[in-house]
Design a protein around this motif. Structure first.
Motif, PDB file in Angstrom:
ATOM      1  N   THR A  18      40.664  39.630  34.480  1.00 58.29           N
ATOM      2  CA  THR A  18      39.986  39.193  33.261  1.00 58.29           C
ATOM      3  C   THR A  18      39.916  37.671  33.201  1.00 58.29           C
ATOM      4  O   THR A  18      38.875  37.089  32.862  1.00 58.29           O
ATOM      5  N   VAL A  19      41.024  37.025  33.548  1.00 58.74           N
ATOM      6  CA  VAL A  19      41.066  35.561  33.522  1.00 58.74           C
ATOM      7  C   VAL A  19      40.099  34.963  34.539  1.00 58.74           C
ATOM      8  O   VAL A  19      39.351  34.019  34.250  1.00 58.74           O
ATOM      9  N   LEU A  20      40.093  35.515  35.750  1.00 63.16           N
ATOM     10  CA  LEU A  20      39.210  34.989  36.800  1.00 63.16           C
ATOM     11  C   LEU A  20      37.737  35.184  36.437  1.00 63.16           C
ATOM     12  O   LEU A  20      36.900  34.321  36.703  1.00 63.16           O
ATOM     13  N   MET A  21      37.405  36.323  35.850  1.00 65.04           N
ATOM     14  CA  MET A  21      36.011  36.540  35.453  1.00 65.04           C
ATOM     15  C   MET A  21      35.599  35.573  34.356  1.00 65.04           C
ATOM     16  O   MET A  21      34.438  35.135  34.300  1.00 65.04           O
ATOM     17  N   PHE A  22      36.532  35.204  33.461  1.00 64.92           N
ATOM     18  CA  PHE A  22      36.202  34.239  32.422  1.00 64.92           C
ATOM     19  C   PHE A  22      35.858  32.874  33.020  1.00 64.92           C
ATOM     20  O   PHE A  22      34.929  32.198  32.561  1.00 64.92           O
ATOM     21  N   THR A  23      36.613  32.453  34.026  1.00 64.13           N
ATOM     22  CA  THR A  23      36.288  31.174  34.669  1.00 64.13           C
ATOM     23  C   THR A  23      34.875  31.199  35.259  1.00 64.13           C
ATOM     24  O   THR A  23      34.135  30.202  35.191  1.00 64.13           O
ATOM     25  N   ASP A  24      34.465  32.329  35.820  1.00 65.34           N
ATOM     26  CA  ASP A  24      33.114  32.435  36.358  1.00 65.34           C
ATOM     27  C   ASP A  24      32.071  32.389  35.255  1.00 65.34           C
ATOM     28  O   ASP A  24      30.981  31.820  35.439  1.00 65.34           O
ATOM     29  N   ILE A  25      32.380  32.976  34.108  1.00 63.48           N
ATOM     30  CA  ILE A  25      31.434  32.958  32.992  1.00 63.48           C
ATOM     31  C   ILE A  25      31.257  31.528  32.464  1.00 63.48           C
ATOM     32  O   ILE A  25      30.146  31.112  32.109  1.00 63.48           O
TER      33      ILE A  25
END
Length: 415
Positions: free
Chosen positions: A85-92
């Motif tokens: 979840t954290v890694l996907m937020f950085t991509d967003i």
């Protein structure tokens, strides 16, 4: 009508891989934290699923994806947490800067920097321990660093797009310049070909018609003589034009362009061609005995204008004087050719109007003026000198006047 949104395949791949990765971590029992209000394992999957769904909108609706993703990240902090979840937020965050509006690309890095500073100061004041700085570092890695990366990639893409646009514009301008150069060269070649050959071919046409229509051996001999002379000279002019076009060596070097010094020979030839039509050609050079050479383009243009005017007189003028006048006042060369306008006896040669167009183009290329038209004769008979006094044309005749004014300074020469 379908209203379905077409998703980019890369966004689908990122969302699917993030969701599958989060599910794998959840099955393995790997979480980022513990002791949170919502400690049930399955609750972690809710923000994970929402964040994966926002990955699908990262390109189409980056602002919505960022806003909902931020809420999902906050919700994830209330659960046992998932690294996916954290890694996907950085991509967003990265995508919101890269694909968002220019205003969003400017504001998001500033906002993430302020959030990072606020989180650092807040936790440092709360824990009052240096280790709280690590929380600020993590916050910067999750928000500010992706935003800066998005700014860098966006700037590179903008610069690349600008370079491609400039390259396309340069290519278009080069193609326009090439086309204009080809058109200008074709027009120049057309003028040269017309001016060099039309005079000789007109004489050939008129005298061959006379030889065929008048059953007189002497007339036929004189006509054939003129035809032969003009044919030979026309071939020589054609060879000169071919020499201009050929990329040959020294042996194929073209002859020098004609100048005003050759006008006497041109007028003598016009007298020979027009003798049977009652034309008497003369030159009145008012430039003075000390007149020096003019720039080559000016001399060539003046010569061709006189040559084409004499050709038109041979084809259309009534019997009478054909007067060529040259004048030089300051930095302006005046070329004027007059002939008697009216019905002419004997054979004529057809005209296409290309000669007038060519003369007008020659004058315009030098920044000069050109005029051709019929006028009352006025005192033309007196101004023509003794050369035309016995050739017909009284004070009531109309004349055809060709007049060109050509600047002689180098800076005005365009050709």
């Amino acid at each position: 009508m379908s209203t379905a949104i077409r998703l980019h395949r890369h966004d689908v791949a990122l969302g699917a891989s993030g969701l599958l990765g989060g599910l794998l971590l959840w099955l393995l029992g790997l979480h980022t934290q513990g002791g949170r209000p919502f400690a049930a394992p399955w609750v972690t999957l809710v923000p994970l699923t929402v964040m994966a769904a926002m990955e699908l909108l990262r390109r189409r609706a980056p602002r919505t994806a960022l806003a909902v993703g931020a809420l999902a990240l906050i919700a994830d902090q209330l659960t046992r947490g998932s690294l996916a979840t954290v890694l996907m937020f950085t991509d967003i965050v990265y995508a919101a800067v890269l694909y968002g509006t220019p205003a969003a690309a400017r504001r998001i890095p500033v906002a993430t920097l302020l959030i990072t500073v606020a989180v650092t100061i807040g936790f440092l004041g709360w824990f009052r321990r240096p280790e709280a700085l690590l929380i600020g570092v993590v916050a910067g890695l999750l928000s500010f660093l992706p935003a800066i990366a998005g700014v860098s990639v966006r700037n590179h893409r903008t610069a690349a797009d600008a370079a491609r646009l400039a390259a396309r514009q340069t290519a278009r301008l080069a193609e326009v310049d090439r086309t204009q150069a080809v058109v200008a060269e074709r027009a120049r070649m057309a003028r040269e070909l017309h001016d060099m050959v039309a005079n000789h071919l007109s004489a050939v046409a008129i005298h061959s018609t006379a030889a065929l229509s008048i059953d007189d051996p002497e007339t036929s001999r004189n006509a054939l003589k003129v035809i032969r002379e003009n044919s030979v000279e026309g071939l020589a002019e054609m060879r000169r034009l071919i020499g201009l076009l050929r990329e040959g060596g020294e042996d194929d070097a073209p002859a020098a362009a004609p100048t005003l010094a050759s006008l006497d020979a041109l007028v003598a030839q016009a007298n020979a061609n027009g003798a049977s039509s009652g034309l008497v050609c003369t030159v009145e050079d008012a430039r003075g005995p000390g007149a020096g050479a003019l720039p080559t383009p000016v001399e060539l243009a003046a010569y061709r204008i006189v040559q084409e005017s004499l050709t038109n007189a041979l084809k259309h003028a009534a019997p009478g004087p054909v007067v060529v006048r040259l004048g030089l006042a300051g930095e302006l060369l005046t070329v004027e050719v007059t002939s008697v306008l009216g019905r002419r006896p004997g054979p004529t040669a057809p005209g296409s109007g290309a000669g007038l167009v060519g003369m007008r183009e020659r004058a315009a290329l030098l920044g000069g003026t050109f005029h051709a038209g019929a006028e009352p004769s006025g005192d033309e008979g007196g101004s023509g000198g003794g050369s035309g006094s016995g050739s017909g044309g009284g004070g009531g005749d109309r004349i055809w006047r060709v007049r060109a004014e050509l600047p002689v300074t180098e800076r005005t020469v365009r050709e």
